[in-house]
Design an enzyme around this catalytic site. Structure first.
Site, short mmCIF file in Angstrom:
data_model
loop_
_atom_site.label_atom_id
_atom_site.label_comp_id
_atom_site.label_asym_id
_atom_site.label_seq_id
_atom_site.Cartn_x
_atom_site.Cartn_y
_atom_site.Cartn_z
N ALA A 1 0.85 -1.19 0.00
CA ALA A 1 0.00 0.00 0.00
C ALA A 1 0.88 1.24 0.00
CB ALA A 1 -0.90 0.00 1.23
N ASN B 1 7.30 5.65 1.40
CA ASN B 1 8.58 4.98 1.35
C ASN B 1 8.88 4.16 2.61
OD1 ASN B 1 9.17 6.19 -1.21
ND2 ASN B 1 9.71 8.07 -0.12
N ARG B 2 7.83 3.78 3.30
CA ARG B 2 7.94 2.98 4.52
C ARG B 2 8.69 3.70 5.63
NH1 ARG B 2 4.61 0.75 1.98
NH2 ARG B 2 4.12 -1.47 1.90
N LEU B 3 8.78 5.01 5.54
CA LEU B 3 9.40 5.80 6.60
C LEU B 3 8.32 6.31 7.54
CD1 LEU B 3 12.07 7.74 4.49
CD2 LEU B 3 12.35 5.64 5.84
#
Length: 212
Positions: free
Chosen positions: A3, A185-187
């Site tokens: 996602a 960005n999964r940050l």
């Protein structure tokens, strides 16, 4: 399956002074977003050997004392909390890319509090609390249905049903509360309140940022 999360995040300066107030803000936003049962949470417990188990329960109330759900004390979670009161609660609000993770210590609510809540339950749910010896083995579905039918005869609609003695509330007193906000960005943003007992304040909290 991946996602794409939102760009806006969660900053320290945007947090409330305590986690219960912050939770109330996020819970209200989860309700407003139209999420199905935003009070559904995964409750995780462990037995005396440290073997974990998890299940979904419903949050029924919360305040500065903690987060409350109701259960049969003879259920697996009830038995595990009796020998190991450490408990974790997870609110998986995937639809708005948020999670709240609460770790703390569980204790039973008083019987008066249990009885007040029990009276607010639908009649059928009251009977169900008596009919089900939660987590115990059943010979068949018919056995459960027969027990419910006998209770329905004993306590017809409109008649007061007493709260079962083996059934009641569990309050989880938080020691840490993490607010997780999905980011690009999964940050992700992960801000965690940690309870600090001090001589000046009964409930003092510090906030720490965790790596995603």
């Amino acid at each position: 399956m991946r996602a794409h999360y939102r760009a806006e995040g969660l900053a320290e300066q945007d947090l409330a002074a305590d986690p219960v107030t912050q939770f109330a803000r996020w819970f209200a936003q989860a309700e407003e977003s139209g999420l199905h049962e935003p009070n559904a949470m995964v409750a995780s417990t462990a037995d005396e050997q440290g073997r974990p188990s998890s299940r979904t329960v419903l949050l029924k109330r919360f305040d500065e004392r903690g987060f409350v759900f109701f259960t049969n004390y003879g259920s697996r979670k009830g038995r595990e909390l009796e020998v190991n009161p450490a408990c974790s609660l997870l609110f998986p609000w995937h639809g708005i890319a948020r999670q709240v993770i609460i770790s703390g210590t569980a204790e039973r609510t008083g019987r008066d509090e249990t009885a007040r809540y029990f009276r607010t339950r639908p009649h059928g749910s009251q009977l169900g609390a008596w009919a089900s010896e939660q987590s115990s083995a059943l010979a068949s579905r018919e056995e459960l249905d027969r027990m419910y039918a006998r209770l329905a005869e004993r306590y017809p609609e409109g008649e007061d049903v007493p709260a079962p003695p083996q059934w009641g509330g569990v309050r989880v007193r938080p020691e840490t509360v993490e607010f997780w906000q999905g980011r690009e960005n999964r940050l992700h943003d992960r801000l965690r309140y940690v309870r600090e007992e001090s001589a000046r304040e009964a409930d003092a909290w510090r906030v720490e940022r965790l790596c995603p």
